[in-house]
Scaffold this motif. Structure first.
Motif: not given
Length: 372
Positions: A139-144, A174-176, A182-186, A362-372
């Motif tokens: 939980x800690x390693x995948x979110x912190x 656990x969400x951070x 964003x990281x969410x693991x359960x 059990x884990x998902x990650x959200x990433x905001x894109x950026x302009x390049x």
């Protein structure tokens, strides 16, 4: 107090407790670690008034008692003593000094009264459950990595631990997030966790907990209230205040309608991102992904007009898309995925992207894109 203890045992405990102590303190007693020696055991206690750690080890106690001594000085001394050395701690004299003797080495440290040492009031912790050390590490390693370091948004400066559900099954989640990712693991909700309040565990507490559970395989007992949390295991007790704030409604930023699916070999992708990003500017770390059927071209440019590209074979059969990301964030997420492949679910170049391990929902990650 007069005790004898093997150097390795004392060093292990001092390593844990001294890291709670801040290097600079306006209150002198907070720079000290408290030693208590009842029969056959030595207990060490350190606090910064937000976190308290108490750890107990076996020791040869000649004279029971207690004292306090400078935490970082003690740690440095013990660390520099030879392996396997026997250490004697003696504060039975009337001079207010702690004598540390090992072989031909002798140190005398100024003590402060144990009565001055603050006690963190635990209060009532009505909720309690047990979780394996392996699950807690996961939980800690995948979110912190996604915890915010921006002090102005203090409510993001920790991991949000709460009861939730997925497909009708109760889970501990656990969400951070730092607003960029964003990281969410359960994991399945442990017995006793039902009805627990959602709590934000501070970043420093998360770091101290992770160090403590690094070497243990026993279950960790978690007790909590609305304001405090306590972790108990292996002769160690870590207590901490919780962040007094409301964690944002993270469900709103998890995209549901992303229809463009890209499957990549995770290690190959991470290595390629790492190579290409060597050319990008230190500040933005931007990498562009040009995605077409079966093919991905990674590219980066520097302000000095340097450029880099790398091509990968991928699983993708939607319409072409170009999207940019912070390469550091991409690599952070890739490191959390244990499976061979990673799935990127995208909508367009401006919308959040969802990243998952297809073999581990059990884990998902959200990433905001950026302009390049």
């Amino acid at each position: 107090m007069k005790i004898t203890i093997e150097r390795g045992q004392l060093l292990k405990v001092l390593t844990h407790v001294q890291s709670v102590v801040e290097r600079r303190n306006t209150i002198p007693i907070l720079s000290n670690v408290k030693f208590e020696a009842p029969d056959g055991q030595l207990s060490l206690n350190a606090t910064d008034m937000d976190i308290e750690i108490v750890e107990t080890v076996d020791a040869d106690v000649a004279a029971p008692g207690s004292t306090t001594a400078p935490a970082h000085t003690m740690f440095d001394i013990v660390r520099k003593l030879p392996e396997g050395a026997q250490i004697e701690l003696d504060c039975t004299g009337d001079d207010g000094q702690l004598a540390l003797t090992s072989g031909r080495s002798r140190f005398s440290l100024t003590c402060l009264p144990t009565e001055d040492f603050p006690v963190m009031a635990d209060g009532d912790m009505p909720h309690g459950f047990s979780v394996s050390a392996g699950d807690l590490r996961m939980l800690v390693d995948r979110t912190r990595f996604a915890i915010s370091t921006e002090e102005t948004r203090y409510y993001l400066n920790g991991i949000y631990l709460h009861e939730s559900e997925r497909d009708g099954v109760a889970v501990l989640r656990a969400v951070a997030t730092d607003g960029h990712r964003l990281a969410s693991v359960e994991l399945p909700l442990p017995d006793g966790a039902s009805g627990m309040p959602g709590v934000i565990v501070p970043r420093k507490t998360v770091a101290e907990l992770r160090k403590l559970i690094d070497e243990t395989e026993t279950d960790v007992q978690v007790s909590l209230s609305d304001t405090k949390i306590r972790f108990t295991f292996d002769g160690a007790v870590l207590s901490s205040k919780l962040i007094d704030g409301t964690f944002p409604d993270y469900d709103r930023v998890i995209p549901a309608g992303n229809d463009k699916s890209m499957v990549v070999d995770c290690r190959t992708f991470a290595d390629a991102v790492d190579r290409v990003s060597a050319i990008s500017s230190e500040k933005s770390r931007a990498v562009k992904l040009a995605i077409s059927k079966g093919n991905l071209v990674l590219s980066a440019n520097s302000p000095e007009n340097d450029s880099a590209t790398e091509e990968l074979s991928i699983g993708y059969d939607s319409s072409d898309i170009e999207i940019g990301f912070n390469s550091r964030y991409l690599l952070d997420i890739a490191q959390q995925i244990d499976g061979e492949s990673a799935t990127f679910m995208m909508a367009d170049a401006a919308s959040p992207t969802l990243v998952q391990d297809p073999e581990d929902t059990s884990a998902l990650y959200v990433l905001m894109p950026m302009r390049v």
